[in-house]
Design a protein around this motif. Structure first.
Motif, PDB file in Angstrom:
ATOM      1  N   SER A   1      -4.414  15.131  18.062  1.00 56.73           N
ATOM      2  CA  SER A   1      -5.276  14.491  17.069  1.00 56.73           C
ATOM      3  C   SER A   1      -4.893  13.017  16.922  1.00 56.73           C
ATOM      4  O   SER A   1      -3.810  12.596  17.319  1.00 56.73           O
ATOM      5  CB  SER A   1      -5.148  15.198  15.719  1.00 56.73           C
ATOM      6  N   ILE A   2      -5.789  12.245  16.327  1.00 56.97           N
ATOM      7  CA  ILE A   2      -5.537  10.820  16.116  1.00 56.97           C
ATOM      8  C   ILE A   2      -4.306  10.620  15.244  1.00 56.97           C
ATOM      9  O   ILE A   2      -3.456   9.776  15.530  1.00 56.97           O
ATOM     10  CB  ILE A   2      -6.769  10.151  15.472  1.00 56.97           C
ATOM     11  N   SER A   3      -4.189  11.400  14.190  1.00 51.52           N
ATOM     12  CA  SER A   3      -3.042  11.275  13.291  1.00 51.52           C
ATOM     13  C   SER A   3      -1.737  11.564  14.028  1.00 51.52           C
ATOM     14  O   SER A   3      -0.724  10.889  13.814  1.00 51.52           O
ATOM     15  CB  SER A   3      -3.186  12.235  12.110  1.00 51.52           C
ATOM     16  N   TYR A   4      -1.768  12.557  14.903  1.00 49.36           N
ATOM     17  CA  TYR A   4      -0.570  12.919  15.656  1.00 49.36           C
ATOM     18  C   TYR A   4      -0.196  11.816  16.646  1.00 49.36           C
ATOM     19  O   TYR A   4       0.978  11.490  16.808  1.00 49.36           O
ATOM     20  CB  TYR A   4      -0.799  14.247  16.376  1.00 49.36           C
ATOM     21  N   VAL A   5      -1.197  11.210  17.278  1.00 45.23           N
ATOM     22  CA  VAL A   5      -0.943  10.090  18.196  1.00 45.23           C
ATOM     23  C   VAL A   5      -0.304   8.932  17.441  1.00 45.23           C
ATOM     24  O   VAL A   5       0.651   8.308  17.922  1.00 45.23           O
ATOM     25  CB  VAL A   5      -2.246   9.650  18.902  1.00 45.23           C
ATOM     26  N   LEU A   6      -0.798   8.647  16.242  1.00 41.79           N
ATOM     27  CA  LEU A   6      -0.186   7.591  15.420  1.00 41.79           C
ATOM     28  C   LEU A   6       1.262   7.922  15.089  1.00 41.79           C
ATOM     29  O   LEU A   6       2.139   7.050  15.152  1.00 41.79           O
ATOM     30  CB  LEU A   6      -0.984   7.384  14.132  1.00 41.79           C
ATOM     31  N   ARG A   7       1.517   9.176  14.737  1.00 41.61           N
ATOM     32  CA  ARG A   7       2.888   9.588  14.427  1.00 41.61           C
ATOM     33  C   ARG A   7       3.806   9.414  15.631  1.00 41.61           C
ATOM     34  O   ARG A   7       4.939   8.968  15.501  1.00 41.61           O
ATOM     35  CB  ARG A   7       2.931  11.043  13.968  1.00 41.61           C
ATOM     36  N   ILE A   8       3.316   9.772  16.820  1.00 42.69           N
ATOM     37  CA  ILE A   8       4.116   9.624  18.038  1.00 42.69           C
ATOM     38  C   ILE A   8       4.483   8.155  18.248  1.00 42.69           C
ATOM     39  O   ILE A   8       5.643   7.817  18.480  1.00 42.69           O
ATOM     40  CB  ILE A   8       3.352  10.171  19.266  1.00 42.69           C
ATOM     41  N   MET A   9       3.482   7.270  18.150  1.00 47.67           N
ATOM     42  CA  MET A   9       3.741   5.843  18.369  1.00 47.67           C
ATOM     43  C   MET A   9       4.680   5.279  17.308  1.00 47.67           C
ATOM     44  O   MET A   9       5.549   4.467  17.620  1.00 47.67           O
ATOM     45  CB  MET A   9       2.428   5.061  18.402  1.00 47.67           C
TER      46      MET A   9
ATOM     47  N   VAL B   1      -0.059  14.171   4.154  1.00 47.86           N
ATOM     48  CA  VAL B   1      -0.855  13.629   3.064  1.00 47.86           C
ATOM     49  C   VAL B   1      -2.031  12.905   3.701  1.00 47.86           C
ATOM     50  O   VAL B   1      -1.863  12.217   4.708  1.00 47.86           O
ATOM     51  CB  VAL B   1      -0.017  12.642   2.208  1.00 47.86           C
ATOM     52  N   VAL B   2      -3.215  13.055   3.144  1.00 51.04           N
ATOM     53  CA  VAL B   2      -4.379  12.341   3.648  1.00 51.04           C
ATOM     54  C   VAL B   2      -4.370  10.941   3.050  1.00 51.04           C
ATOM     55  O   VAL B   2      -4.308  10.779   1.835  1.00 51.04           O
ATOM     56  CB  VAL B   2      -5.695  13.075   3.290  1.00 51.04           C
ATOM     57  N   ARG B   3      -4.404   9.932   3.927  1.00 54.63           N
ATOM     58  CA  ARG B   3      -4.405   8.526   3.497  1.00 54.63           C
ATOM     59  C   ARG B   3      -5.627   7.829   4.067  1.00 54.63           C
ATOM     60  O   ARG B   3      -5.986   8.045   5.213  1.00 54.63           O
ATOM     61  CB  ARG B   3      -3.157   7.792   3.994  1.00 54.63           C
TER      62      ARG B   3
ATOM     63  N   GLU C   1       8.316   3.540  17.891  1.00 56.57           N
ATOM     64  CA  GLU C   1       8.597   2.202  17.366  1.00 56.57           C
ATOM     65  C   GLU C   1       9.845   2.223  16.489  1.00 56.57           C
ATOM     66  O   GLU C   1      10.672   1.317  16.549  1.00 56.57           O
ATOM     67  CB  GLU C   1       7.385   1.680  16.578  1.00 56.57           C
ATOM     68  N   MET C   2       9.997   3.273  15.690  1.00 54.56           N
ATOM     69  CA  MET C   2      11.208   3.393  14.859  1.00 54.56           C
ATOM     70  C   MET C   2      12.441   3.509  15.739  1.00 54.56           C
ATOM     71  O   MET C   2      13.481   2.917  15.435  1.00 54.56           O
ATOM     72  CB  MET C   2      11.090   4.590  13.912  1.00 54.56           C
ATOM     73  N   GLN C   3      12.339   4.254  16.824  1.00 52.37           N
ATOM     74  CA  GLN C   3      13.460   4.370  17.761  1.00 52.37           C
ATOM     75  C   GLN C   3      13.817   3.003  18.330  1.00 52.37           C
ATOM     76  O   GLN C   3      14.995   2.660  18.423  1.00 52.37           O
ATOM     77  CB  GLN C   3      13.107   5.295  18.922  1.00 52.37           C
TER      78      GLN C   3
ATOM     79  N   HIS D   1       6.113   8.482   7.656  1.00 52.44           N
ATOM     80  CA  HIS D   1       5.411   7.723   8.694  1.00 52.44           C
ATOM     81  C   HIS D   1       4.445   6.715   8.077  1.00 52.44           C
ATOM     82  O   HIS D   1       4.309   5.598   8.568  1.00 52.44           O
ATOM     83  CB  HIS D   1       4.669   8.657   9.648  1.00 52.44           C
ATOM     84  N   TYR D   2       3.777   7.111   7.011  1.00 56.13           N
ATOM     85  CA  TYR D   2       2.858   6.195   6.353  1.00 56.13           C
ATOM     86  C   TYR D   2       3.617   5.001   5.770  1.00 56.13           C
ATOM     87  O   TYR D   2       3.172   3.858   5.889  1.00 56.13           O
ATOM     88  CB  TYR D   2       2.071   6.912   5.257  1.00 56.13           C
ATOM     89  N   ALA D   3       4.762   5.258   5.168  1.00 57.74           N
ATOM     90  CA  ALA D   3       5.566   4.167   4.610  1.00 57.74           C
ATOM     91  C   ALA D   3       5.999   3.192   5.711  1.00 57.74           C
ATOM     92  O   ALA D   3       5.965   1.973   5.511  1.00 57.74           O
ATOM     93  CB  ALA D   3       6.790   4.731   3.886  1.00 57.74           C
ATOM     94  N   TYR D   4       6.367   3.730   6.874  1.00 53.17           N
ATOM     95  CA  TYR D   4       6.767   2.848   7.970  1.00 53.17           C
ATOM     96  C   TYR D   4       5.567   2.069   8.517  1.00 53.17           C
ATOM     97  O   TYR D   4       5.690   0.884   8.844  1.00 53.17           O
ATOM     98  CB  TYR D   4       7.454   3.627   9.096  1.00 53.17           C
ATOM     99  N   LEU D   5       4.410   2.718   8.590  1.00 50.84           N
ATOM    100  CA  LEU D   5       3.199   2.036   9.045  1.00 50.84           C
ATOM    101  C   LEU D   5       2.868   0.860   8.133  1.00 50.84           C
ATOM    102  O   LEU D   5       2.581  -0.244   8.601  1.00 50.84           O
ATOM    103  CB  LEU D   5       2.022   3.024   9.096  1.00 50.84           C
ATOM    104  N   ILE D   6       2.949   1.073   6.838  1.00 50.35           N
ATOM    105  CA  ILE D   6       2.673   0.006   5.871  1.00 50.35           C
ATOM    106  C   ILE D   6       3.753  -1.066   5.945  1.00 50.35           C
ATOM    107  O   ILE D   6       3.462  -2.267   5.896  1.00 50.35           O
ATOM    108  CB  ILE D   6       2.543   0.579   4.437  1.00 50.35           C
ATOM    109  N   TYR D   7       5.019  -0.662   6.098  1.00 54.75           N
ATOM    110  CA  TYR D   7       6.113  -1.625   6.239  1.00 54.75           C
ATOM    111  C   TYR D   7       5.883  -2.525   7.454  1.00 54.75           C
ATOM    112  O   TYR D   7       6.009  -3.747   7.371  1.00 54.75           O
ATOM    113  CB  TYR D   7       7.450  -0.873   6.372  1.00 54.75           C
TER     114      TYR D   7
END
Length: 169
Positions: free
Chosen positions: A101-109, A77-79, A113-115, A22-28
């Motif tokens: 949690s905030i991290s979980y909300v980011l993962r959901i979004m 991983v903590v980023r 977006e990947m879908q 998820h972090y890699a996709y966020l940065i991408y």
């Protein structure tokens, strides 16, 4: 008379617990679509998926406003990320409404977006269908801005004056 003037920082540094995928996709997404501006990425995700997030609120079922729910996994991983406080505040408030949690909300979004981009992924939360009323709410979601605030308080006549301006000076 007491006077105060506040300015939000242009960005604050915070941390999220997220899977490397998820972090890699966020940065991408940040690098390729928003020229390296993570705040604009978060703004985009919130604007696009906020109404959907409202539909998946877990808080009423939990009967609590604490945001402690995030499935455990060894892959987290903590980023550290840098984000405009306005959007971080929006995510912070969402955790009470949603119960996640905030991290979980980011993962959901990010999953949603990947879908949308056609990346084969099984989302952790299925994207709900919107009804007509939800579509109207979705169209009225505003873009947030950083702001400056000027407060003036007079104890003599119990007057409080606050002035907000966007963007922050």
């Amino acid at each position: 008379m007491k006077r105060q003037q506040f300015f939000t920082h242009s960005e604050c540094i915070t941390s999220i617990n997220i899977t490397p995928f998820h972090y890699a996709y966020l940065i991408y997404l940040t690098e390729n679509r928003f020229h390296g501006n993570l705040t604009r990425t978060i703004e985009y995700l919130l604007k696009r998926y906020l109404t959907y997030l409202y539909r998946i609120s877990l808080a009423p079922e939990k009967r609590t406003l604490t945001a402690s729910y995030q499935p455990r996994t060894k892959n987290y991983v903590v980023r550290k990320i840098s984000i405009q406080p306005t959007y971080w505040g929006k995510l912070y408030e969402l955790r009470y409404l949603l119960g996640y949690s905030i991290s979980y909300v980011l993962r959901i979004m990010l999953d949603w977006e990947m879908q949308e981009e056609g990346i084969p992924i099984e989302p952790i939360v299925i994207k709900p269908q919107l009804v007509q009323e939800d579509e109207e709410i979705h169209s009225r979601i505003q873009v947030g801005n950083n702001y400056s605030c000027y407060n003036r308080v007079s104890h003599r006549n119990l007057e409080v004056y606050s002035e907000f301006s966007c963007p922050a000076a």
